[in-house]
Design a protein around this motif. Structure first.
Motif, PDB file in Angstrom:
ATOM      1  N   THR A  15       0.938  -1.137   0.061  1.00 47.27           N
ATOM      2  CA  THR A  15      -0.181   0.173   0.006  1.00 47.27           C
ATOM      3  C   THR A  15       0.977   1.349  -0.064  1.00 47.27           C
ATOM      4  O   THR A  15       1.766   1.336   0.761  1.00 47.27           O
ATOM      5  N   ARG A  16       0.566   2.194  -0.734  1.00 46.83           N
ATOM      6  CA  ARG A  16       1.168   3.283  -0.691  1.00 46.83           C
ATOM      7  C   ARG A  16       0.092   4.643  -0.737  1.00 46.83           C
ATOM      8  O   ARG A  16      -1.180   4.334  -1.217  1.00 46.83           O
ATOM      9  N   PHE A  17       0.677   5.860  -0.613  1.00 42.41           N
ATOM     10  CA  PHE A  17      -0.557   6.969  -0.693  1.00 42.41           C
ATOM     11  C   PHE A  17       0.119   7.965  -1.723  1.00 42.41           C
ATOM     12  O   PHE A  17       1.056   8.199  -2.030  1.00 42.41           O
ATOM     13  N   ILE A  40       3.869   3.164   6.693  1.00 43.13           N
ATOM     14  CA  ILE A  40       3.856   3.335   5.453  1.00 43.13           C
ATOM     15  C   ILE A  40       5.196   3.755   4.936  1.00 43.13           C
ATOM     16  O   ILE A  40       5.535   4.816   5.417  1.00 43.13           O
ATOM     17  N   GLN A  41       5.816   3.274   3.720  1.00 44.13           N
ATOM     18  CA  GLN A  41       7.004   3.547   3.109  1.00 44.13           C
ATOM     19  C   GLN A  41       7.072   4.514   2.023  1.00 44.13           C
ATOM     20  O   GLN A  41       7.735   5.215   1.708  1.00 44.13           O
ATOM     21  N   TYR A  42       6.053   4.067   1.167  1.00 47.22           N
ATOM     22  CA  TYR A  42       5.790   4.861  -0.127  1.00 47.22           C
ATOM     23  C   TYR A  42       4.849   5.929  -0.449  1.00 47.22           C
ATOM     24  O   TYR A  42       3.651   5.653  -0.190  1.00 47.22           O
ATOM     25  N   VAL A  43       5.307   7.101  -0.498  1.00 46.82           N
ATOM     26  CA  VAL A  43       4.294   8.258  -0.723  1.00 46.82           C
ATOM     27  C   VAL A  43       4.670   8.791  -2.222  1.00 46.82           C
ATOM     28  O   VAL A  43       5.800   9.070  -2.458  1.00 46.82           O
ATOM     29  N   GLY A 137      -0.993 -18.403  -1.993  1.00 43.76           N
ATOM     30  CA  GLY A 137      -0.018 -17.507  -2.219  1.00 43.76           C
ATOM     31  C   GLY A 137      -0.159 -16.605  -3.624  1.00 43.76           C
ATOM     32  O   GLY A 137       0.544 -16.449  -4.244  1.00 43.76           O
ATOM     33  N   LYS A 138      -1.701 -16.437  -3.937  1.00 47.53           N
ATOM     34  CA  LYS A 138      -2.026 -15.707  -4.956  1.00 47.53           C
ATOM     35  C   LYS A 138      -1.622 -14.213  -4.814  1.00 47.53           C
ATOM     36  O   LYS A 138      -1.547 -13.630  -3.908  1.00 47.53           O
ATOM     37  N   GLU A 139      -0.974 -13.900  -6.082  1.00 46.24           N
ATOM     38  CA  GLU A 139      -0.336 -12.398  -6.171  1.00 46.24           C
ATOM     39  C   GLU A 139      -1.791 -11.479  -6.079  1.00 46.24           C
ATOM     40  O   GLU A 139      -2.797 -11.827  -6.794  1.00 46.24           O
ATOM     41  N   GLN A 140      -1.772 -10.400  -5.393  1.00 45.72           N
ATOM     42  CA  GLN A 140      -2.641  -9.613  -5.388  1.00 45.72           C
ATOM     43  C   GLN A 140      -2.344  -8.227  -5.847  1.00 45.72           C
ATOM     44  O   GLN A 140      -1.129  -7.735  -5.751  1.00 45.72           O
ATOM     45  N   ARG A 141      -3.238  -7.327  -6.392  1.00 42.87           N
ATOM     46  CA  ARG A 141      -3.095  -6.028  -6.624  1.00 42.87           C
ATOM     47  C   ARG A 141      -2.511  -5.141  -5.342  1.00 42.87           C
ATOM     48  O   ARG A 141      -3.228  -4.952  -4.346  1.00 42.87           O
ATOM     49  N   PRO A 142      -1.521  -4.258  -5.700  1.00 44.16           N
ATOM     50  CA  PRO A 142      -1.392  -3.486  -4.690  1.00 44.16           C
ATOM     51  C   PRO A 142      -2.367  -2.244  -4.761  1.00 44.16           C
ATOM     52  O   PRO A 142      -3.094  -1.874  -5.723  1.00 44.16           O
ATOM     53  N   ILE A 143      -2.426  -1.390  -3.406  1.00 40.61           N
ATOM     54  CA  ILE A 143      -3.213  -0.214  -3.343  1.00 40.61           C
ATOM     55  C   ILE A 143      -2.643   1.037  -3.348  1.00 40.61           C
ATOM     56  O   ILE A 143      -1.576   1.005  -2.592  1.00 40.61           O
ATOM     57  N   CYS A 144      -3.270   1.999  -3.982  1.00 39.52           N
ATOM     58  CA  CYS A 144      -2.757   3.273  -3.903  1.00 39.52           C
ATOM     59  C   CYS A 144      -3.934   4.128  -3.503  1.00 39.52           C
ATOM     60  O   CYS A 144      -5.176   4.230  -4.108  1.00 39.52           O
ATOM     61  N   ILE A 145      -3.888   4.918  -2.140  1.00 37.52           N
ATOM     62  CA  ILE A 145      -4.734   5.695  -1.781  1.00 37.52           C
ATOM     63  C   ILE A 145      -4.627   7.166  -2.124  1.00 37.52           C
ATOM     64  O   ILE A 145      -3.387   7.602  -1.919  1.00 37.52           O
TER      65      ILE A 145
END
Length: 261
Positions: A15-17, A40-43, A137-145
């Motif tokens: 997850t990122r913002f 949260i690491q990524y912005v 172990g299905k790959e899932q979509r990352p999220i951007c808020i």
């Protein structure tokens, strides 16, 4: 060193913002502080020149860059356009984009689907029952808020491009929260629907990882990326940052400039 490892090891990549043309650098700084406290690491920040007008525009944009640069423990990117940001996030990184908005079709944040599987081509594979179950172990979509401008909210273009828009439930006479409070409340809801991947005793492990659900997934950073962040953290912890680079250079180790941004 121990403190750096303790903080960075559980940081999530899932997850990122993204902040779209924020007006007040102080609000950006407050949001970054809140995001850091939730791990949260990524912005990402969109700073579109045409959105800043008048005599204060130059100082506003300069202040925005200063606020972004103050987040020494986080990975912050700046985009000059909405199109460039969305293209990078969706096409290159495969993110689902959930934007905070007060339009009539916006969903309650509590009803958002956080776990969406990818098919072999990286597309959505959500069957409508809340997405993947985290098993197998299905790959899932990352999220951007996406959080919009303090006064105008998100742009019409962002509203059209977002996969979903959401609102934060309110009970009082106020029509909206301020940016930093809205960011904190959104993170609190996200934290509440995220599992830690253990049995409650911190055991974790491979079996626990299979049960991780929700938007905040501690410890899913790529190992190489995690080591780079730790190195960056060590260098940033030195009072005079140039000293660390100079010492490494003396030993024949030259690090890419991208590591320091």
């Amino acid at each position: 060193i121990d403190r750096i490892e303790k903080v960075l090891n559980p940081r999530p990549r899932h997850t990122r913002f993204l902040f779209e043309n924020p007006s007040n650098p102080s609000n950006v700084w407050a949001c970054l502080r809140t995001l850091d406290s939730f791990g949260i690491q990524y912005v990402d920040v969109i700073v579109h020149s045409e959105s800043y007008a008048g005599k204060a525009a130059v100082n506003q944009k300069r202040g925005m860059r200063t606020a972004m640069g103050s987040a020494m423990w986080m990975t912050v990117r700046q985009f000059g356009s909405l199109e460039g940001a969305v293209r990078c996030l969706r096409e290159e990184e495969g993110c689902l984009i959930y934007a905070s908005d007060l339009n009539p079709n916006a969903m309650d944040v509590r009803d958002l689907t956080w776990d969406v599987d990818c098919d072999a081509n990286g597309n959505d594979n959500d069957d409508g029952d809340g997405g993947g179950d985290g098993d197998g172990g299905k790959e899932q979509r990352p999220i951007c808020i996406v959080m919009g401008n303090e006064d105008r909210g998100i742009s019409d273009e962002m509203r059209e491009l977002a996969d979903e828009t959401f609102y934060l439930p309110m009970c009082g006479f106020a029509e909206s929260f301020n940016l930093s409070v809205a960011t904190a409340i959104t993170l609190a809801y996200m934290s509440a629907v995220s599992s830690r991947g253990d049995d409650g005793d911190g055991a974790g492990g491979a079996a626990g990882a299979d049960r991780v659900k929700g938007p905040l997934r501690p410890g899913d950073l790529d190992p190489h990326e995690l080591q780079c962040l730790k190195l960056k953290g060590v260098l940033n912890s030195i009072a005079q940052r140039r000293v660390g680079k100079a010492v490494l250079k003396k030993e024949g180790i030259v690090l890419p400039e991208s590591l320091f941004h």
